[in-house]
Scaffold this motif. Structure first.
Motif, PDB file in Angstrom:
ATOM      1  N   PHE A 108      -8.118  93.204  29.705  1.00  0.00           N
ATOM      2  CA  PHE A 108      -7.771  92.169  28.610  1.00  0.00           C
ATOM      3  C   PHE A 108      -6.276  92.128  28.758  1.00  0.00           C
ATOM      4  O   PHE A 108      -5.398  92.988  29.266  1.00  0.00           O
ATOM      5  N   CYS A 109      -5.628  90.957  28.255  1.00  0.00           N
ATOM      6  CA  CYS A 109      -4.266  90.611  28.093  1.00  0.00           C
ATOM      7  C   CYS A 109      -3.826  91.202  26.564  1.00  0.00           C
ATOM      8  O   CYS A 109      -4.429  90.748  25.787  1.00  0.00           O
ATOM      9  N   SER A 110      -2.844  92.122  26.778  1.00  0.00           N
ATOM     10  CA  SER A 110      -2.415  92.517  25.314  1.00  0.00           C
ATOM     11  C   SER A 110      -1.840  91.600  24.345  1.00  0.00           C
ATOM     12  O   SER A 110      -1.736  91.630  23.081  1.00  0.00           O
ATOM     13  N   VAL A 111      -1.237  90.597  25.025  1.00  0.00           N
ATOM     14  CA  VAL A 111      -0.641  89.586  24.152  1.00  0.00           C
ATOM     15  C   VAL A 111      -1.899  88.422  23.577  1.00  0.00           C
ATOM     16  O   VAL A 111      -1.919  88.175  22.463  1.00  0.00           O
ATOM     17  N   HIS A 112      -2.708  88.024  24.560  1.00  0.00           N
ATOM     18  CA  HIS A 112      -3.743  87.017  24.246  1.00  0.00           C
ATOM     19  C   HIS A 112      -4.859  87.661  23.281  1.00  0.00           C
ATOM     20  O   HIS A 112      -5.484  87.119  22.624  1.00  0.00           O
ATOM     21  N   LYS A 113      -4.971  89.048  23.383  1.00  0.00           N
ATOM     22  CA  LYS A 113      -6.174  89.749  22.609  1.00  0.00           C
ATOM     23  C   LYS A 113      -5.580  89.593  21.056  1.00  0.00           C
ATOM     24  O   LYS A 113      -6.495  89.755  20.196  1.00  0.00           O
ATOM     25  N   ARG A 114      -4.438  89.406  20.822  1.00  0.00           N
ATOM     26  CA  ARG A 114      -3.882  89.553  19.316  1.00  0.00           C
ATOM     27  C   ARG A 114      -4.480  88.357  18.622  1.00  0.00           C
ATOM     28  O   ARG A 114      -4.231  88.407  17.291  1.00  0.00           O
ATOM     29  N   PHE A 115      -4.653  87.330  19.132  1.00  0.00           N
ATOM     30  CA  PHE A 115      -5.039  86.024  18.580  1.00  0.00           C
ATOM     31  C   PHE A 115      -6.412  86.233  18.135  1.00  0.00           C
ATOM     32  O   PHE A 115      -7.397  86.951  18.617  1.00  0.00           O
ATOM     33  N   ASN A 116      -6.614  85.643  16.782  1.00  0.00           N
ATOM     34  CA  ASN A 116      -7.924  85.836  15.897  1.00  0.00           C
ATOM     35  C   ASN A 116      -8.164  84.743  15.130  1.00  0.00           C
ATOM     36  O   ASN A 116      -7.326  83.600  15.136  1.00  0.00           O
ATOM     37  N   VAL A 117      -9.589  84.490  15.070  1.00  0.00           N
ATOM     38  CA  VAL A 117     -10.052  83.257  14.087  1.00  0.00           C
ATOM     39  C   VAL A 117      -9.263  83.086  12.915  1.00  0.00           C
ATOM     40  O   VAL A 117      -9.187  81.706  12.092  1.00  0.00           O
ATOM     41  N   ARG A 118      -9.208  84.293  12.054  1.00  0.00           N
ATOM     42  CA  ARG A 118      -8.225  84.221  10.779  1.00  0.00           C
ATOM     43  C   ARG A 118      -6.722  83.472  10.884  1.00  0.00           C
ATOM     44  O   ARG A 118      -6.652  82.484   9.885  1.00  0.00           O
ATOM     45  N   GLN A 119      -6.252  83.580  12.135  1.00  0.00           N
ATOM     46  CA  GLN A 119      -5.015  82.869  12.421  1.00  0.00           C
ATOM     47  C   GLN A 119      -5.145  81.421  12.500  1.00  0.00           C
ATOM     48  O   GLN A 119      -4.481  80.577  11.935  1.00  0.00           O
ATOM     49  N   ILE A 120      -6.356  80.824  12.994  1.00  0.00           N
ATOM     50  CA  ILE A 120      -6.741  79.540  13.300  1.00  0.00           C
ATOM     51  C   ILE A 120      -7.047  78.992  11.862  1.00  0.00           C
ATOM     52  O   ILE A 120      -6.521  77.846  11.605  1.00  0.00           O
ATOM     53  N   ALA A 121      -7.750  79.698  10.970  1.00  0.00           N
ATOM     54  CA  ALA A 121      -8.146  79.167   9.643  1.00  0.00           C
ATOM     55  C   ALA A 121      -6.986  78.995   8.806  1.00  0.00           C
ATOM     56  O   ALA A 121      -6.785  78.039   8.190  1.00  0.00           O
ATOM     57  N   LYS A 122      -6.154  79.834   8.919  1.00  0.00           N
ATOM     58  CA  LYS A 122      -4.822  79.855   8.213  1.00  0.00           C
ATOM     59  C   LYS A 122      -3.838  78.814   8.675  1.00  0.00           C
ATOM     60  O   LYS A 122      -3.254  77.763   7.715  1.00  0.00           O
ATOM     61  N   ALA A 123      -3.729  78.557  10.009  1.00  0.00           N
ATOM     62  CA  ALA A 123      -3.042  77.353  10.497  1.00  0.00           C
ATOM     63  C   ALA A 123      -3.684  75.925  10.015  1.00  0.00           C
ATOM     64  O   ALA A 123      -2.971  74.985   9.580  1.00  0.00           O
ATOM     65  N   ARG A 124      -5.008  75.894   9.807  1.00  0.00           N
ATOM     66  CA  ARG A 124      -5.686  74.773   9.527  1.00  0.00           C
ATOM     67  C   ARG A 124      -5.509  74.356   7.823  1.00  0.00           C
ATOM     68  O   ARG A 124      -5.403  73.238   7.457  1.00  0.00           O
ATOM     69  N   ALA A 125      -5.462  75.609   7.032  1.00  0.00           N
ATOM     70  CA  ALA A 125      -5.355  75.634   5.913  1.00  0.00           C
ATOM     71  C   ALA A 125      -3.823  75.165   5.409  1.00  0.00           C
ATOM     72  O   ALA A 125      -3.547  74.305   4.485  1.00  0.00           O
ATOM     73  N   GLU A 126      -2.895  75.469   6.100  1.00  0.00           N
ATOM     74  CA  GLU A 126      -1.624  75.300   5.993  1.00  0.00           C
ATOM     75  C   GLU A 126      -1.315  73.855   6.362  1.00  0.00           C
ATOM     76  O   GLU A 126      -0.173  73.222   5.948  1.00  0.00           O
ATOM     77  N   HIS A 127      -1.758  73.461   7.442  1.00  0.00           N
ATOM     78  CA  HIS A 127      -1.307  72.074   8.104  1.00  0.00           C
ATOM     79  C   HIS A 127      -2.706  71.323   8.396  1.00  0.00           C
ATOM     80  O   HIS A 127      -3.229  71.283   9.574  1.00  0.00           O
ATOM     81  N   PRO A 128      -3.347  70.699   7.269  1.00  0.00           N
ATOM     82  CA  PRO A 128      -4.421  69.815   7.450  1.00  0.00           C
ATOM     83  C   PRO A 128      -4.311  68.887   8.703  1.00  0.00           C
ATOM     84  O   PRO A 128      -3.392  68.221   8.651  1.00  0.00           O
ATOM     85  N   GLY A 129      -5.374  68.890   9.532  1.00  0.00           N
ATOM     86  CA  GLY A 129      -5.333  67.842  10.535  1.00  0.00           C
ATOM     87  C   GLY A 129      -4.714  68.369  11.805  1.00  0.00           C
ATOM     88  O   GLY A 129      -4.699  67.765  12.991  1.00  0.00           O
TER      89      GLY A 129
END
Length: 424
Positions: A283-304
Motif C-alpha cells: 500500500f501507499c502510506s499517504v493514500h492509506k490515510r484517507f477514510n470514509v469519515r473524512q469524506i462524510a465530514k467534507a460533505r457535512a461542512e460543504h454541502p454539494g
C-alpha cells in the motif's frame, strides 16, 4: 506539457505529519546508502554524495541563490539536459521541470528527448530506473537525491515475489520457469507490477509474459492481461489492484490477498483456484490515510461538494467518493469543474495545493486534515537540483541511476507493453 511557474503554497495547515519536511531534507537523510524504495542491489555511483552529505555550501544558500544557480546551469546545458518533474514534487522544484506529469506521462516524456544527454528525474528511485531503461544508451539518468525512494516499492522485493510465484505455480500445476497456455490458449496466471516497483520486478514480469501498469492505464493493462491469462498476480499495491478489478466486475471473493509472510500467502488452494486477481499485501502510506469519515465530514461542512480520490486509496474510500483516478485524472477533473465548485481531493498535498492555486475561483482542499506529503518525494530539494546541475556543467555525473543490461532488457519488454496499453 511544459511546466509553468506556479505559486508556492506552504504547508500552511496547522497540523502536519512533519512540518520540517518543508525545509532541507538532509536532516532526514543522515545515513549513507539508498533510502526507502531504492534497489538494494544497486552499486553506489561514483563519484557519490551520500544522502545527508550534500555539500555544505548548497545547504547554506538562500532560496534565491539556489534558483539562480539552477537557471544558470540549465541555460549552459541547454538541449543537452531535460528535467522531469512528478506532480507530487514541491513547487520549488516543479518550476524548473521541462515536463510535469504522473509516472505514465513521464515514462513517455523520457522517450521524447533523444537529443538530451542528461535526464534529471525529480521523482523517486523506481521512476529514474524506468527512465534509464527506456532511454538511449548514450543518455544518463540522474536522481538528485538518492534517498528519494518509495516505501510501497519496498513492500515487494524480488525474492518474495519469486517465492510467491513458485508457490502459486505449484497450486496450478505449472512450471514456474516456463508457464505455458492451456488448451484454451490462456495462461493460468500472469504477473502485473505497478510502476511503483523496482527494475528487477519489472524484469520479472517481462520474463514471465507480464506487464507494468500505472494508475492511468491500470484498467487497460488488466484487460490486456485477462485476454491472455485466467488470473493475475498484481503487486505491490493491493488497493489499486482491488479498485481497478472491482470496477471491471471482478467479485471481491475472487481477489484474495497474498501476504508474503504466510504460507500460500495466507490462502488455501481452493481459493487460489477460484481467484481472478491475487493482490499483494502492499500500500501507499499517504493514500492509506484517507477514510470514509473524512469524506462524510467534507460533505457535512460543504454541502454539494464533490470528492475525487486516487485509486491507491482503500476501497471504501473509492466507493464513497464521486470519482477516482490517477494524478492526471484528478487534474483533469478539476479543470473540467466550474467556478464556485467545491472539490475535496484524496491525494498527495503538493498536487492539491497546486490545483488550489491554479483555480482560485474554486474551493479545493485535501480530505486529510493532517497534511502528509510524500516524504521521499520531498527529498528532492532545490539544493540537490542545483548541485547535480552544476556538477553536470563541470563534466561530472553525480547520482547516476544505471540498470544493468540483464535486468533492463526484460524490464523493457514489460514497459513497452505498458506503453502500448493506452488508457481510455
Amino acid at each position: 506539457m511544459t511546466a509553468s511557474v506556479t505559486q508556492r503554497i506552504d504547508l500552511a495547515p496547522t497540523r502536519s505529519c512533519n512540518p520540517e519536511l518543508a525545509a532541507g531534507p538532509w536532516a532526514f537523510d543522515s545515513q549513507p546508502g539508498y533510502g526507502p524504495g531504492a534497489s538494494q542491489a544497486d552499486p553506489m555511483p561514483s563519484p557519490v554524495t551520500h544522502p545527508g552529505q550534500l555539500p555544505q555550501a548548497y545547504r547554506e544558500m538562500s532560496s534565491d541563490q539556489l534558483h539562480d544557480r539552477i537557471r544558470r546551469a540549465k541555460a549552459i546545458l541547454a538541449e543537452r539536459l531535460v528535467i522531469l518533474g512528478h506532480f507530487y514534487q514541491r513547487d520549488e522544484v516543479v518550476q524548473h521541470a521541462d515536463f510535469l506529469g504522473d509516472s505514465y506521462q513521464l515514462a513517455k516524456a523520457a522517450l521524447s528527448k533523444p537529443e538530451a544527454e542528461h535526464i534529471v528525474f525529480c521523482g523517486v528511485h523506481f521512476m529514474a530506473e524506468t527512465a534509464d531503461i527506456l532511454s538511449a544508451a548514450d543518455q544518463q539518468v540522474i536522481l538528485p537525491n538518492l534517498a528519494a525512494g518509495c516505501s510501497m516499492a519496498d513492500m515487494a522485493d524480488e525474492d518474495s515475489v519469486e517465492t510467491a510465484w513458485e508457490e502459486i505455480c505449484e497450486v496450478y500445476g505449472v512450471d514456474p520457469h516456463h508457464v505455458t497456455p492451456g488448451p484454451d490458449g490462456k495462461l493460468p496466471i500472469l504477473p502485473v507490477t505497478y510502476m511503483n516497483s523496482s527494475a528487477a520486478l519489472k524484469a520479472f514480469c517481462g520474463q514471465h509474459g507480464g506487464i507494468v501498469c500505472t494508475s492511468s492505464n491500470a484498467s487497460a493493462v488488466l484487460e490486456w492481461a485477462f485476454e491472455r491469462a485466467h488470473r493475475v498476480l498484481f503487486f505491490p499495491d493491493q488497493h489499486l489492484g482491488r479498485n481497478t478489478a472491482k470496477a471491471m466486475g471482478v467479485p471481491l471473493e475472487q481477489m484474495p490477498l497474498w501476504n508474503p509472510r504466510r504460507p500460500l500467502g495466507g490462502n488455501n488452494p481452493a481459493d487460489l483456484q477460484e481467484a481472478k486477481v491475487l493482490l499483494w499485501h502492499g500500500f501507499c502510506s499517504v493514500h492509506k490515510r484517507f477514510n470514509v469519515r473524512q469524506i462524510a465530514k467534507a460533505r457535512a461542512e460543504h454541502p454539494g461538494c464533490r470528492v475525487i480520490v486516487h485509486p491507491e486509496s482503500p476501497m471504501p474510500v473509492v466507493d464513497a467518493a464521486d470519482a477516482a483516478g490517477s494524478t492526471d485524472a484528478i487534474r483533469k477533473y478539476v479543470a473540467a469543474s466550474s467556478p464556485g465548485d467545491v472539490i475535496a481531493i484524496g491525494t498527495e498535498i503538493n498536487l492539491v495545493n497546486r490545483l488550489a492555486a491554479e483555480y482560485p475561483d474554486r474551493t479545493i482542499f485535501c480530505l486529510d486534515p493532517v497534511i502528509c506529503p510524500c516524504s521521499t518525494m520531498y527529498r528532492i530539494h532545490p539544493g540537490y537540483l542545483a548541485w547535480v546541475l552544476e556538477e553536470l556543467v563541470e563534466g561530472r555525473t553525480p547520482n547516476q541511476i544505471s540498470v544493468s543490461a540483464d535486468v533492463a532488457q526484460p524490464a523493457r519488454v514489460a514497459l513497452d507493453r505498458m506503453l502500448a496499453a493506452v488508457p481510455r
